[in-house]
Design an enzyme around this catalytic site. Structure first.
Site, PDB file in Angstrom:
ATOM      1  N   PRO A  24       0.816  -1.209   0.000  1.00 28.15           N
ATOM      2  CA  PRO A  24       0.000   0.000   0.000  1.00 28.15           C
ATOM      3  C   PRO A  24       0.854   1.265   0.000  1.00 28.15           C
ATOM      4  O   PRO A  24       1.958   1.272   0.543  1.00 28.15           O
ATOM      5  CB  PRO A  24      -0.768  -0.109   1.319  1.00 28.15           C
ATOM      6  CG  PRO A  24       0.110  -0.927   2.207  1.00 28.15           C
ATOM      7  CD  PRO A  24       0.846  -1.884   1.315  1.00 28.15           C
ATOM      8  N   TYR A  70       0.635  11.309  -2.952  1.00 26.87           N
ATOM      9  CA  TYR A  70       0.576  11.848  -4.308  1.00 26.87           C
ATOM     10  C   TYR A  70       0.359  13.356  -4.328  1.00 26.87           C
ATOM     11  O   TYR A  70      -0.300  13.889  -5.212  1.00 26.87           O
ATOM     12  CB  TYR A  70      -0.493  11.111  -5.145  1.00 26.87           C
ATOM     13  CG  TYR A  70      -0.298   9.614  -5.103  1.00 26.87           C
ATOM     14  CD1 TYR A  70       0.791   9.023  -5.728  1.00 26.87           C
ATOM     15  CD2 TYR A  70      -1.161   8.789  -4.379  1.00 26.87           C
ATOM     16  CE1 TYR A  70       1.007   7.656  -5.655  1.00 26.87           C
ATOM     17  CE2 TYR A  70      -0.958   7.425  -4.296  1.00 26.87           C
ATOM     18  CZ  TYR A  70       0.133   6.867  -4.931  1.00 26.87           C
ATOM     19  OH  TYR A  70       0.347   5.506  -4.845  1.00 26.87           O
ATOM     20  N   CYS A 103      -0.774  30.304 -12.936  1.00 31.39           N
ATOM     21  CA  CYS A 103      -1.424  30.880 -14.113  1.00 31.39           C
ATOM     22  C   CYS A 103      -2.031  29.772 -14.950  1.00 31.39           C
ATOM     23  O   CYS A 103      -1.498  29.387 -15.994  1.00 31.39           O
ATOM     24  CB  CYS A 103      -0.412  31.673 -14.913  1.00 31.39           C
ATOM     25  SG  CYS A 103       0.283  32.977 -13.925  1.00 31.39           S
TER      26      CYS A 103
END
Ligand SMILES: *Cc1c(COP(=O)(O)O)cnc(C)c1O
Length: 430
Positions: A290, A389, A360
């Site tokens: 995991p 992540y 931006c």
């Protein structure tokens, strides 16, 4: 926002994590700041271990380091006696730099370069998970040259839809990863490997997706893997491991309904046990790897609120001092998070605001339509469940320096990744 792990609110109405007050940490380390609740990571590891132990077969509990890789995290995984799954030379290097024992490391990846394979072999890692036919050739060439052998595991694609977001599903037949089961590639790969004197086939691997909520996909995939395993086992004494991959989901928001981790893991292994019984075999040695479910809930990102913009009758925006550079998951696949104003936890949530990053890019959003106390410039916005992540996918887009990462545990804060400076941002420019 739901309080996770050791999070609590102090008498001043300020969020505390790991016994440390978030406004003090922001003052000391600046923002954006990623905090890890170390005790919570340890608890998740223990929950996995408890489930695995109850089956009384030898097992390997590995941390998929790509979810969040840095030296401190590798040291923590080592302290907890985990193994480590690395997917690149860079992740391997990080682990070795943290003195992680190579004999508890193995390597994944769908396009490992010859350099990466060589690095892995020379470092003495435990095994390599072979992903495709080209890799068999590349690996054999290196091993021949070095006159040595290597333990290998085959990554199989069992063709299962794990009911998760399309971009994070990896087990379906149409996948860039692994040997396809249905077309016979998996059997073919096994017989090829068995012919190679330099390769020792020790196991089969599957990883059917990420952020998975339902056990069905695991059960079906395990059935298919057990059948393949029994076919290969006839000609292969060294085959003894079944790697079930990672992929268990976590609660990003109140809407995510999940059983307790320990129970979920037990369910998966029971499914595998039944699958192997059906082909007349005992449950093999188990590997489980995991990533997200170890670190995601332990991470909280602290931002400083800057500008506001109200579009009449449309939407209220607030902008924070980070964004897709430290958390690209909403921009990538529409990930949903929860947040709070960490310095005013007692204030009533009565305004719907959308949280924008400072890049931006219109897609640079962290949350759409979150219910919060009216945010003011200078407030601290905490976004929960950012441990997996996020930093590992961080970028320097717009040349933003990457944030600092701090481990908190029992009232102590420890800087584990320092904030990038402007000169870091230019450090590679010639
Ligand atoms: C990413 C990955 C994992 C970890 O997945 P999580 O969803 O983070 O648990 C495990 N195994 C392999 C092969 C992976 O690619």
């Amino acid at each position: 926002m739901e309080l996770h792990g050791t999070s609590s609110v102090n008498e001043r109405g300020v969020l505390e994590i790991g016994g440390c007050t978030v406004d003090d940490l922001a003052a000391t380390y600046g923002t954006p700041l990623i905090l890890y609740d170390v005790e919570q990571i340890r608890e998740r590891i223990r929950a996995y271990r408890k489930s695995l132990l109850s089956f009384q077969v030898p097992y390997v509990l590995a941390y998929a380091s790509k979810a969040f890789s840095c030296k401190a995290m590798c040291r923590l995984a080592n302290e907890e006696a985990m193994w480590l799954d690395v997917v690149s030379g860079g992740e391997l290097h990080t682990a070795l730099a943290a003195d992680f024992p190579p004999e508890r490391i193995y390597m994944h990846g769908n396009n490992k370069s010859s350099d990466e394979l060589e690095y892995a072999i020379m470092s003495g890692i435990h095994h390599i998970v072979i992903d495709n036919f080209d890799e068999i050739d590349r690996l054999v060439e290196i091993l021949r040259k070095r006159n040595t052998s290597m333990r290998v595991v085959l990554r199989i694609t069992p063709g299962v839809d794990a009911h998760t977001h399309e971009f994070i599903t990896t087990g379906t037949q149409d996948s860039k990863f692994g040997f396809d089961l249905f077309s016979g590639q998996a059997d073919e790969a096994a017989s090829l490997v068995l012919k190679q004197e330099h390769l020792i086939l020790i196991g089969l691997h599957m990883h059917i997706g990420s952020q998975i909520f339902e056990a069905d996909g695991f059960h079906i995939a395990s059935e298919r893997m057990a059948q393949l395993y029994s076919r290969i086992k006839v000609n292969c004494d060294t085959l003894e491991w079944f790697n079930m991959g990672g992929g268990l989901g976590i609660r990003y928001t109140k809407e995510d309904r999940l059983p307790p981790l320990e129970q979920a893991v037990k369910g998966l292994i029971e499914g595998a046990k039944r699958a192997f019984e059906r082909v007349g075999l005992a449950l093999p040695k188990l590997m489980i790897e995991p990533g997200r479910s170890i670190v995601a809930e332990a991470g909280t990102t602290i931002y400083r609120v800057g500008s506001r913009k109200s579009v009449p009758n449309v939407r209220d925006y607030i902008a924070i001092d980070g964004g897709m550079t430290d958390n690209p998951r909403l921009a990538l696949y529409g990930a949903v998070y929860e947040a709070c104003i960490a310095n005013r936890m007692f204030d009533e949530s009565k305004q719907t605001v959308s949280v924008a990053g400072k890049c931006c890019e219109s897609g640079d959003m962290i949350l759409w339509d979150a219910l919060l106390p009216e945010p003011h410039p200078g407030d601290l916005l905490a976004v929960s469940c950012t441990g997996a992540y996020n930093y590992s996918m961080a970028s320097n887009y717009n040349r933003l320096p990457r944030p600092a990462v701090v481990f908190v545990e029992r009232g102590e804060a420890r800087l584990v990744i320092r904030r990038e400076t402007y000169s870091d941002v230019c450090s590679l420019d010639l």
